[in-house]
Design a protein around this motif. Sequence first.
Motif, PDB file in Angstrom:
ATOM      1  N   GLY A 150      69.921  -4.575  55.408  1.00 20.00           N
ATOM      2  CA  GLY A 150      69.277  -3.362  55.895  1.00 20.00           C
ATOM      3  C   GLY A 150      68.969  -2.356  54.815  1.00 20.00           C
ATOM      4  O   GLY A 150      68.287  -1.361  55.071  1.00 20.00           O
ATOM      5  N   CYS A 151      69.443  -2.601  53.579  1.00 24.56           N
ATOM      6  CA  CYS A 151      69.317  -1.597  52.518  1.00 24.56           C
ATOM      7  C   CYS A 151      68.134  -1.814  51.587  1.00 24.56           C
ATOM      8  O   CYS A 151      67.908  -0.992  50.689  1.00 24.56           O
ATOM      9  N   ALA A 152      67.365  -2.892  51.762  1.00 23.64           N
ATOM     10  CA  ALA A 152      66.239  -3.139  50.854  1.00 23.64           C
ATOM     11  C   ALA A 152      65.241  -1.988  50.894  1.00 23.64           C
ATOM     12  O   ALA A 152      64.715  -1.571  49.860  1.00 23.64           O
ATOM     13  N   SER A 153      64.983  -1.454  52.085  1.00 25.60           N
ATOM     14  CA  SER A 153      64.015  -0.356  52.199  1.00 25.60           C
ATOM     15  C   SER A 153      64.517   0.904  51.527  1.00 25.60           C
ATOM     16  O   SER A 153      63.743   1.658  50.921  1.00 25.60           O
ATOM     17  N   SER A 154      65.822   1.155  51.578  1.00 23.59           N
ATOM     18  CA  SER A 154      66.399   2.330  50.921  1.00 23.59           C
ATOM     19  C   SER A 154      66.341   2.196  49.402  1.00 23.59           C
ATOM     20  O   SER A 154      66.003   3.150  48.691  1.00 23.59           O
ATOM     21  N   VAL A 155      66.666   1.001  48.908  1.00 24.46           N
ATOM     22  CA  VAL A 155      66.568   0.753  47.469  1.00 24.46           C
ATOM     23  C   VAL A 155      65.121   0.937  47.022  1.00 24.46           C
ATOM     24  O   VAL A 155      64.836   1.575  46.001  1.00 24.46           O
ATOM     25  N   GLY A 156      64.181   0.398  47.803  1.00 25.04           N
ATOM     26  CA  GLY A 156      62.766   0.546  47.477  1.00 25.04           C
ATOM     27  C   GLY A 156      62.324   1.991  47.453  1.00 25.04           C
ATOM     28  O   GLY A 156      61.534   2.405  46.590  1.00 25.04           O
ATOM     29  N   LEU A 157      62.839   2.786  48.391  1.00 30.33           N
ATOM     30  CA  LEU A 157      62.509   4.211  48.408  1.00 30.33           C
ATOM     31  C   LEU A 157      63.020   4.896  47.148  1.00 30.33           C
ATOM     32  O   LEU A 157      62.288   5.661  46.500  1.00 30.33           O
ATOM     33  N   GLY A 158      64.270   4.637  46.779  1.00 30.50           N
ATOM     34  CA  GLY A 158      64.833   5.251  45.580  1.00 30.50           C
ATOM     35  C   GLY A 158      64.061   4.902  44.332  1.00 30.50           C
ATOM     36  O   GLY A 158      63.863   5.737  43.449  1.00 30.50           O
ATOM     37  N   ILE A 159      63.582   3.657  44.256  1.00 27.20           N
ATOM     38  CA  ILE A 159      62.774   3.251  43.109  1.00 27.20           C
ATOM     39  C   ILE A 159      61.420   3.939  43.146  1.00 27.20           C
ATOM     40  O   ILE A 159      60.964   4.512  42.157  1.00 27.20           O
ATOM     41  N   SER A 160      60.749   3.889  44.302  1.00 25.57           N
ATOM     42  CA  SER A 160      59.368   4.384  44.395  1.00 25.57           C
ATOM     43  C   SER A 160      59.253   5.873  44.106  1.00 25.57           C
ATOM     44  O   SER A 160      58.227   6.338  43.617  1.00 25.57           O
ATOM     45  N   MET A 161      60.300   6.635  44.381  1.00 24.94           N
ATOM     46  CA  MET A 161      60.278   8.069  44.125  1.00 24.94           C
ATOM     47  C   MET A 161      60.358   8.391  42.639  1.00 24.94           C
ATOM     48  O   MET A 161      60.119   9.539  42.247  1.00 24.94           O
ATOM     49  N   ASN A 162      60.667   7.388  41.824  1.00 28.59           N
ATOM     50  CA  ASN A 162      60.934   7.651  40.411  1.00 28.59           C
ATOM     51  C   ASN A 162      60.104   6.816  39.441  1.00 28.59           C
ATOM     52  O   ASN A 162      60.331   6.877  38.231  1.00 28.59           O
ATOM     53  N   VAL A 163      59.159   6.037  39.957  1.00 32.63           N
ATOM     54  CA  VAL A 163      58.263   5.255  39.094  1.00 32.63           C
ATOM     55  C   VAL A 163      56.840   5.381  39.615  1.00 32.63           C
ATOM     56  O   VAL A 163      56.608   5.758  40.764  1.00 32.63           O
TER      57      VAL A 163
END
Length: 385
Positions: free
Chosen positions: A240-253
């Motif tokens: 269930g955490c793939a979307s959260s990890v993706g959000l954290g990445i996308s906000m910073n790259v």
Amino acid sequence: MLSGKDFLKPATAMGFDFFTGVPCSFLTPIINAVISKKSLNYVSASSEGEAVAIAAGAWIAGRKTVVMCQNSGLGNAVNPLSSLNYPFRIPTLFITTWRGQPKVHDEPQHVLMGKITHSLFDKLLIPHQRFPKTPTKLTKALKIASVKMKNSSLPYAFIMEKGIMRHEDIKQPSYKKNQKNKYIDLRNGKNRPRRVEALESISNSVPKNTAIISTTGKCSRELFTIHDSKQNLYQVGSMGCASSVGLGISMNVRKPVLILDGDGAALMKMGTMATIGAHKPKNLTHVILDNETHDSTGGQKTVSPSTDFAAIGKACGYAKSYSCDTLSGLERAITECLDPKGPKIKMGPSLIHIKIKPGSISPLGRPTISPREVLRRFRNFINEK
């Protein structure tokens, strides 16, 4: 008593620059200090586990992170702390409050967690200490935490007692609803592809600079089998955490970020869709591969047949939400979400919900690269210009 600035000044001087969590009144001064500083990010998560995973993504993208929550939410954080941060070796400073502290009167729901807070961190192999009570001791403790996290690549925790921070009224971040979000229905009611066919289509069509985060289970196993690449991050746990990890990445790259999710995983942490919609990362595309089963555990049915993920995405604020059930529909959606000719990214975030057939390729292997190796090469890819 300490103020929020008493924490934030030494913390930012040591490089801590990304903050997320679920509020507790004890933490209000720190949250206020972060919200007031325009150069910092504070992401209000829908759950503590989501916050841990968002911070993990931000760390992958090069940020130094802080997760904050009440200890009543530690149970929600156990899964990603044990199956994401630990195997991948992802550090974060974890600040939890100590509700239900023995001999301190509190509400009955906090009593048990108050008794086991320290031992829970012990069981998770996370070093911890009580939140310091003076600015000098706080600065020293932050230095110790930074060194330990750098050496271990694992989290470090502060446990905050009642009365350490002076009371402040909460300052609220601003979230605006996307008024132009669209629902695009590309279904034709037949010819559902297999997951491997969908993964092959995606792998062949996304730009080469796209960061791909695939959910745990057979999705990651199939992706590794057909197209292992440094641009792929295979989650081996933290369902269930793939979307959260993706959000954290996308906000910073600036690179495009593509999340490959499953219906069971998306249902498990559906609150993340609201968080994504609120923060509106333009470079994020969220694909939900929906075979209506928990395929990795024997094919038990999920409740996704009664769930319209694309409609939920639209309601949560995704700029575009697609519903499809064929490879041609998937390919059109991918093309409209990501520019296949270069790094230019179209408006987002976008959600693509595709119905697929149950089952997987046979024989199906597993990633032969350790999670730590996968993460390090992926992190290098993320930071390539």
